[in-house]
Write a protein that holds these residues in place. Sequence first.
Motif: not given
Lengths: 251, 361
Positions: A73-80, A120, A181, A184
């Motif tokens: 939940r705490n890492i941005p989707l783009l980074v993931q 995610f 999403n 992305v």
Amino acid sequence: MQYNWNWKIFWEMSPDGSGTYLSTLFVGLQWTLATALSAWIIALVIGSLLGVIRTSPVKWAVRLGDAYVELFRNIPLLVQMFLWYFVLPELMPKALGTAIKQMPPPWGSFVPAVLCLGFFTAARVAEQVKAGIQTLPRGQTMAGTAMGLTLPQTYRFILLPVAFRIILPPLTSEFMNIIKNSSVALTIGLLELTARARAMQEYSFQVFEAFTAATLIYIIVNIIVVFGMRWVERKVAVPGFIGPQVAGGGH
Amino acid sequence: MSAILTIEHLRFAYRGGPLVCDDVSLSLEDGEIGCLLGPSGCGKTTVLRCISGLEQIQAGRIALNGTWIAEPGQSLPAEQRRVGLVFQDYALFPHLTIADNIGFGLRDLDRTARAVRVGELLDVIQLARMGDRYPHELSGGQKQRVALARALAPRPRLLLLDEPFSNLDVEMREKLGQEVRAILKGLNTSALMVTHDQHEAFAIADKVGVMQAGRIEQWDTAYNLYHRPVSRFVANFVGQGVLIDGRVDAEDKIATELGPLPHCAHCDLTPGQAVQVLLRPDDILHDDASDLAAEVAHKAFRGADILYTLKLASGTRVLSLVPSHHNHALGEKIGIRLEIDHVVAFPTGQEMSSAARMESA
């Protein structure tokens, strides 16, 4: 501003030779839907499992589930997305990593995109499932035990059927989120709807037409999802308990 | 005489908490209906949870039908105990129809056998045509009858009822209480109920245990709890009444402001000892011919009778239940007479539970 509107552009051939611009958008939509649906299945399965173990009496399982949810939940989707696409193959044994990197397009981007979106969204589904189970009175579990059910059976026959009915509306939102999403995934080269709209803009310079079309398609798809889920809600509604007819609550 | 349920010296505390059940012992005969009665927080529900297997006991043991099912560190899993539970909030399964709720515990039966059993129980609870409804379409009383049927369906060895009627209004409570007793007796099912309402307890149970602070003060019939309470707590908790001061005199009588009361032979009260005597409202009769008079300090009209609070000469107040047509004004002096079948006296200043009991025929 000098801009030449040209709504007929959709019926012109795209330079990649695969068909009209309109047909490339629809191919993009198919990849969007394929990505979202595959990811949704992963999200539902993993999310439900996590939601259940986070309400179980097993302490370490609860902590494991909580850790998963916080991490994803705490890492941005783009980074993931970048982690799954660029970093994960490097962490694998060399042969496997190479095999992943050499997957032919579009699978090379489709597989990481599905895994990324699935894992995610699983964190978010886990939150909903946990909340749904926790809204049920504790007496339900005790009643199950008193009726001779084991704990897994209590979840299977009593808690989950009711919890899922309660969380259908927030799950609808999550399903719509996963469709949106999926755009992305264009950053790792998946030619889904948004990527196709961008390609159309780059080839034809008709930016407004391209993104108007993409916007409308996203809206229509999500409206269909909303109506579909409403139909499911009505279908599984329990008279007098959960469902459209008791929107106001009360007895 | 075979005991369906035996509890010996049960002790239980929630983790890190104080003792909730302290040396609880009781025994229930086959077909008998028992009831644990006590104020909230006295540990009565915890006893039920221990019997049903939802809690692990820390000392003592519990037997069902002569087999030990729970000892410290060793217990039969809840789902194997065949003990039915009925909850205060019914705990019906909202996503299942009434018929499916009742048939829920019958998963081992085939479809036809299950339908037959569900039909029988729908008849017993008089909801024969409601099988297709859902729990939220029923009234509170109907829900609780369904909960009862669901618990009875797998023919449990023992039925436990946790405050089953406290979510219902008073009228419904009484009616359903009588129905439940009739159903349980009709099926010869043993049951243990928990409640804080003594009328409920007396209406349903053959034996009642008055609980306080994790202990059973007295396990007895309703009649004995009322007329022969073993402790001040039981005397106060069950029924109405007041304790008036008295003194044991040498002639085996107790001298009180209302005159001498009989004293029984097997009481270990010593002459000269200060005691308190329990006077129930029905022990004090209104009698115009009596020379004993008291002033009406308060009256509560209750329909068929009036509950008078009477002030004696010394200022001590007692209660008297008088038929409704003897209507007296506040401040009026009325004649009273004592009619006591069982004199109950507790040594003054002594602890509640170690009080002495005395009776006279």
